[in-house]
Design an enzyme around this catalytic site. Structure first.
Site, PDB file in Angstrom:
ATOM      1  N   LYS A  63       1.336   1.302  16.438  1.00 21.83           N
ATOM      2  CA  LYS A  63       2.602   1.254  15.696  1.00 21.83           C
ATOM      3  C   LYS A  63       2.798   2.475  14.798  1.00 21.83           C
ATOM      4  CE  LYS A  63       5.225  -1.330  12.240  1.00 21.83           C
ATOM      5  NZ  LYS A  63       5.273  -2.451  11.298  1.00 21.83           N
ATOM      6  N   GLN A  64       1.721   2.876  14.087  1.00 24.15           N
ATOM      7  CA  GLN A  64       1.894   3.889  13.039  1.00 24.15           C
ATOM      8  C   GLN A  64       0.566   4.561  12.755  1.00 24.15           C
ATOM      9  OE1 GLN A  64       3.075   0.690  10.206  1.00 24.15           O
ATOM     10  NE2 GLN A  64       1.591   1.620   8.830  1.00 24.15           N
ATOM     11  N   GLU A 123       0.036  -2.422  12.963  1.00 24.29           N
ATOM     12  CA  GLU A 123       0.346  -3.853  12.942  1.00 24.29           C
ATOM     13  C   GLU A 123       0.683  -4.428  14.326  1.00 24.29           C
ATOM     14  OE1 GLU A 123       1.968  -4.219   8.350  1.00 24.29           O
ATOM     15  OE2 GLU A 123       3.365  -3.658   9.937  1.00 24.29           O
ATOM     16  N   TRP A 154       0.829  -1.209   0.000  1.00 24.79           N
ATOM     17  CA  TRP A 154       0.000   0.000   0.000  1.00 24.79           C
ATOM     18  C   TRP A 154       0.862   1.257   0.000  1.00 24.79           C
ATOM     19  CZ3 TRP A 154      -2.315   2.679   4.796  1.00 24.79           C
ATOM     20  CH2 TRP A 154      -1.449   2.618   5.894  1.00 24.79           C
ATOM     21  N   ASP A 155       2.142   1.072   0.314  1.00 29.59           N
ATOM     22  CA  ASP A 155       3.079   2.197   0.290  1.00 29.59           C
ATOM     23  C   ASP A 155       2.984   2.943  -1.041  1.00 29.59           C
ATOM     24  OD1 ASP A 155       3.852  -0.004   2.013  1.00 29.59           O
ATOM     25  OD2 ASP A 155       5.634   1.155   2.514  1.00 29.59           O
TER      26      ASP A 155
END
Length: 685
Positions: free
Chosen positions: A492-493, A424, A294-295
């Site tokens: 995480k993000q 994640e 998906w980056d």
């Protein structure tokens, strides 16, 4: 002031992974690295699939005999897409230049020039050191006959991605590298040129090598590269009048990201997408093995789309070509339609080495479709959907989401259960806010597009979208990350903050603020680099400029010196040349500082940038077949249509301010108005 577009140093980083990359849309390597990679050429089955290492004839270092520590300079010029190594010795200077040709994508080259600085007549000899051996652990290579002075090898990858599937072929021609070069006693200056041509066929490799030789004979090979690169940079430009470090970061991000995309009008090869570490990285066991995530669609694509829709279309074409693999993934998990893989290579089948991500991180399917939606809103290109396979992909994604959700009698809502969100650190969760919101957006877009294409709209698409649960805590007025999320749990993000941007999920400014306040302190500081850019965009939306800057400044711990190569995590772990982080950073400027938002009916702007930035100029904004230059200061916005497409004819545009003022935008005429929110739309006249 140093030129912010040139990164120079007197020594190389000790970690060779942090050397700058030299890539175009087809070939990629790191400076002085012994391997190069070819777009779409993977070896290994399923989870072992990785970019095939091809030996690189460019891995040549210049050395001066008899000198212990000559004065050396290494420089990456992002304006010309060229890396240079200069050695100054007594009486002469030796310069090596390396580049991946931007428009002739099958070519890479380097030159070495020796120039005498005094009146001596002694011969000058320099040594060339290279680890190059025409062998590979991933390809079965065979030497062939020399061609126009070049050596030749060819061969196939060892293991196909899918059993019985194709094994890509590589053909490579290169100029032999001697152990030394000598400038004769009667010569003042001399240059030697070395070419490498790589292609899928012998015919294409020979054609490209011959073209390179012809341009060398005319003295114009490097010029043709720098002209092509400069033209791209002119039409995809972000100029910021502000801190030097910010300017350098922008130049670096644009260089590495634009290096990865096809040049205008480039045909003759299939584009195979952009991996987190780019084409220069992706060896087995490194940089996610060169897989596409998906980056590409969420973090890199929006920047490319705004500047260069033709390259954005090539990214979407990659997803269309891999649709059958995505259908296979859905069938394998017992669902209808198409489920795009968490990690993709050549076929679209799941190649993630760890099963849990491919099974649960299903938001990727909605991320892919959001890129299609953004492209359609920006270009209104119906041909992609009617003739080139786009509609089949949109329909398959809608079918997947409908089959993936289940009805909850208790809540009278649809649920999507057993997923891993972008965060994640959590898995097997129900109703990830981000996953469900992107699924809802997929279904609504599919229905809207079907109407535009005069196709029947299945009732369940919008019906299920409207009844799909997106968790919301009405008491605290924020979005829990998933059912059962407890405030304060580490994340995480960037996850829920993505609801505001890029999803533009409907919410009040109060809820937007609460989401930012809730997740900013619990997001892992050691997490991946793109995260802080999205917090910055959120705070800029709310005009909290200083809070935005404090988030954006966190990105700088991921930018390495001296060549501004990004690392995924601030401790240096993870992918290098981390294009995902660069894409997020560019979005913080391109969509954060400007307030640009792409919607179905308009291209919105709502600027907000810090006091140490006095002006931002964005050149080459693409919208409905027009190219615009937009200059923003604290007091004024200036817009000019610089180019209009003739085939198909571009839509005439106008700028509308929230205050009600309207300004027609004609090609070649500059329009200015006070800095306030507004939008660009199709002109009714």
């Amino acid at each position: 002031e140093p030129d912010p577009a040139v990164f120079a140093a007197t020594a190389l980083p000790t970690d060779p992974r942090l050397l700058p990359t030299l890539t175009n849309a087809y070939l990629g390597t790191r400076v002085f690295h012994h391997v190069l990679h070819v777009s779409g050429v993977y070896s290994g089955a399923a989870g072992d699939t990785h970019r095939a290492d091809v030996p690189s004839p460019l891995s040549v270092r210049v050395a001066v005999p008899g000198t212990d520590s000559p004065a050396e300079t290494f420089a990456l010029d992002t304006r010309t897409g060229t890396f240079s190594h200069t050695i100054q010795s007594r009486g002469y200077v030796a310069t090596q230049q390396l580049y991946a040709h931007h428009s002739l994508v099958h070519l890479m080259a380097f030159s070495i020039t020796i120039r005498r600085l005094d009146g001596s007549t002694q011969p000058i000899t320099i040594q060339l050191q290279t680890p190059f051996v025409p062998q590979s652990q991933d390809l079965e290579l065979t030497p062939g006959p020399d061609f126009q002075g070049a050596h030749y090898i060819y061969g196939q990858t060892l293991v196909p991605e899918v059993e019985g599937g194709p094994r890509p072929t590589v053909h490579m021609l290169w100029t032999p590298v001697p152990p030394s070069l000598t400038l004769g006693g009667e010569e003042q200056e001399r240059s030697w040129e070395f070419l490498t041509a790589v292609a899928e066929s012998q015919e294409e490799a020979e054609r490209s090598y011959s073209e390179g030789l012809s341009l060398l004979a005319a003295g114009s090979l490097h010029c043709s590269h720098t002209r092509s690169w400069a033209a791209l940079r002119r039409s995809c430009s972000l100029e910021l009048h502000g801190p030097l470090a910010m300017q350098q970061a922008i130049h670096g991000c644009l260089y590495y990201l634009l290096s990865a995309i096809p040049p205008p009008g480039c045909s003759g090869f299939l584009f195979h997408g952009i991996s987190p570490g780019g084409l220069s990285n992706g060896t087995r066991g490194e940089d996610y093995w060169g897989h596409i995530f998906w980056d590409q669609d969420t973090w890199m694509f929006p920047n490319i789309l705004v500047f260069y829709p033709e390259a954005a279309r090539a990214i979407l074409a990659y997803r269309i070509r891999t649709l059958e693999g995505a259908r296979h993934n859905a069938r394998e998990q017992g669902y209808k339609g198409a489920k795009f893989p968490w990690e993709s290579a050549a076929t679209g089948r799941e190649v993630c080495p760890e099963e849990i991500y491919g099974a649960q991180e299903i938001h990727i399917t909605g991320d892919v479709l959001m890129a299609f939606e953004q492209y359609y809103c920006t270009t209104q290109d119906q041909k992609l959907f009617q003739e080139d396979g786009g509609w089949e992909l949109v329909e398959a994604v809608a079918q997947y989401w409908c089959s993936r959700m289940v009805w909850s009698e208790d809540e009278q809502l649809y649920h999507i259960r057993g997923v891993m969100p972008p965060d994640e650190y959590h898995c097997h969760v129900d109703n990830s806010a981000y996953t469900n919101a992107v699924a809802r957006r997929s279904l609504n877009f599919a229905a809207q597009l079907a109407r535009d294409l005069l196709l029947l709209v299945p009732e369940e698409w919008e019906g299920r979208a409207s009844k799909l649960k997106v968790p919301f805590d009405a008491e605290r007025k924020y979005h829990p990350e998933y059912d059962g999320y407890s405030p304060g749990e580490p994340v995480k993000q960037a996850d829920v903050v993505l609801l505001g941007f890029p999803l533009m999920h409907p919410m009040s400014p109060e809820v937007r603020r609460n989401d930012l306040e809730m997740y900013e302190p619990v997001t892992d500081l050691a997490g991946p680099a793109m995260t802080w850019s999205m917090f910055a965009v959120g705070w800029l939306e709310l005009k909290e400029v200083q809070r935005a800057q404090s988030q954006l400044h966190k990105c700088f711990s991921n930018i390495t010196e001296p060549f501004k190569v990004w690392v995924e995590n601030s401790d240096g772990t993870g992918a290098v040349n981390f294009l995902t982080g660069m894409g997020g950073f560019l979005q913080a400027i391109l969509f954060g500082y400007t307030g640009f938002r792409i919607t179905r009916s308009a291209f919105h702007f709502n600027p907000a940038f810090p006091h140490n930035t006095t002006k931002l100029r964005v050149s080459g904004v693409s919208y409905l077949g027009n190219k615009l230059d937009v200059t923003i200061t604290m007091e004024e916005i200036r817009m000019e249509v610089t180019e209009t497409c003739q085939d198909p004819p571009a839509s005439p545009l106008e700028a509308v301010l929230e205050s009600g003022q309207c300004f027609p935008l004609w090609e070649g005429q500059s329009v200015s108005f006070p800095t306030e929110p507004g939008w660009i739309q199709r002109s009714p006249t």
